[in-house]
Design an enzyme around this catalytic site. Structure first.
Site, PDB file in Angstrom:
ATOM      1  N   LYS A 153       1.657  -4.647  -7.500  1.00 13.20           N
ATOM      2  CA  LYS A 153       1.516  -3.432  -6.702  1.00 13.20           C
ATOM      3  C   LYS A 153       2.588  -2.399  -7.066  1.00 13.20           C
ATOM      4  CE  LYS A 153      -2.044  -4.346  -3.993  1.00 13.20           C
ATOM      5  NZ  LYS A 153      -3.271  -3.519  -3.964  1.00 13.20           N
ATOM      6  N   TYR A 170       2.200 -10.552  -6.385  1.00 12.40           N
ATOM      7  CA  TYR A 170       1.627  -9.432  -5.626  1.00 12.40           C
ATOM      8  C   TYR A 170       2.573  -8.235  -5.625  1.00 12.40           C
ATOM      9  CZ  TYR A 170      -0.724  -7.022  -1.756  1.00 12.40           C
ATOM     10  OH  TYR A 170      -1.377  -6.103  -0.979  1.00 12.40           O
TER      11      TYR A 170
END
Length: 261
Positions: free
Chosen positions: A170, A166
């Site tokens: 991102k 993640y």
């Protein structure tokens, strides 16, 4: 500035400058995406709702007091982003604002990292939104310009345990957004990122609802709490609006001071 029912700030729709703009929102059927859709609808925007489930999107669209269109898209597939860019543009004859919101997470330690999970997070959280923004951004630049708002994360700016894929995805998406701002800024397209800390959506509650897990994170946030969806939506609305016409290529934390603690 006004406040919403949960006490968080919202922008006065008469000041936002998004009335009648054509807005594509990914991951629009729940959580942050649904709140963003409600916020933009209240400001008078026309909205293209995108997600995987047509029935859910259709039901949600009936709650919005604005003109809407539904485009079903699976961003986990290789062609999902390109297909969505084309289908969404046809809905209202173009897109003025892209809210790149869809995302997934599989919290797990590096030791327990699952390759399939890693690949899916990279596809949905980085490859698909980056390609979608490039395709929509190019069309905006060839037309009358527009605004791209990436819903990134504070986890893109500070490492977070158990979020290896993640954080990586991102962080990459923030840099992709900055390149869009650099290349398309001179052609009337702005691109910015919103970087919230934990947001108390249903998914946020599942991951951070355990006080044992949430307490150390809350201790690092000077405001002493997590964000609520409307605080992300208000920031996205401002970045999409004419009120932020000189803002391009930045990432705005919505984190209660987490990144400075």
């Amino acid at each position: 500035m006004t406040t919403s029912s949960d006490g968080s700030p919202t922008l006065d729709s008469s000041l936002t400058g998004v009335d009648s703009k054509r807005v594509l929102i990914t991951g629009a059927s729940r959580g942050i995406g649904a709140d963003i859709a409600q916020t933009f609808a209240a400001a008078g925007a026309r909205i293209v709702l995108s997600g995987r489930d047509h029935a859910t999107l259709e039901s949600f669209s009936r709650t919005l007091d604005t003109e809407t269109a539904i485009v079903v898209a699976d961003l986990s597939t290789p062609s999902g982003a390109d297909a969505l860019a084309e289908d969404a543009a046809r809905a209202f004859g173009g897109i003025d604002v892209l809210i790149n919101n869809a995302g997934i997470s599989y919290p797990e330690t590096v030791d327990a990292l699952d390759t399939a999970h890693f690949d899916e997070v990279m596809q949905v959280n980085l490859r698909a939104p980056a390609l979608l923004a490039a395709r929509v951004g190019r069309a905006m630049a060839e037309g009358s310009g527009g605004s791209i708002v990436t819903i990134a994360s504070a986890a893109a700016l500070r490492p977070l345990p158990e979020h290896y894929a993640y954080c990586t995805a991102k962080a990459g998406l923030i840099m992709a957004t900055k390149v869009l701002a650099l290349e398309l800024g001179g052609r009337g397209v702005r691109a910015n990122s919103v970087c919230p800390t934990v947001v108390l959506t249903d998914m946020g509650q599942k991951v951070w609802g355990d006080p044992v897990k949430s307490a150390p994170m809350l201790a690092r946030i000077p405001a002493g709490r997590f964000a609520v969806p409307s605080e992300v939506s208000a920031t996205a609305l401002w970045l999409a609006s004419d009120s932020s016409a000189m803002i391009n290529g930045i990432d705005i934390p919505v984190d209660g001071g987490y990144l400075v603690s």
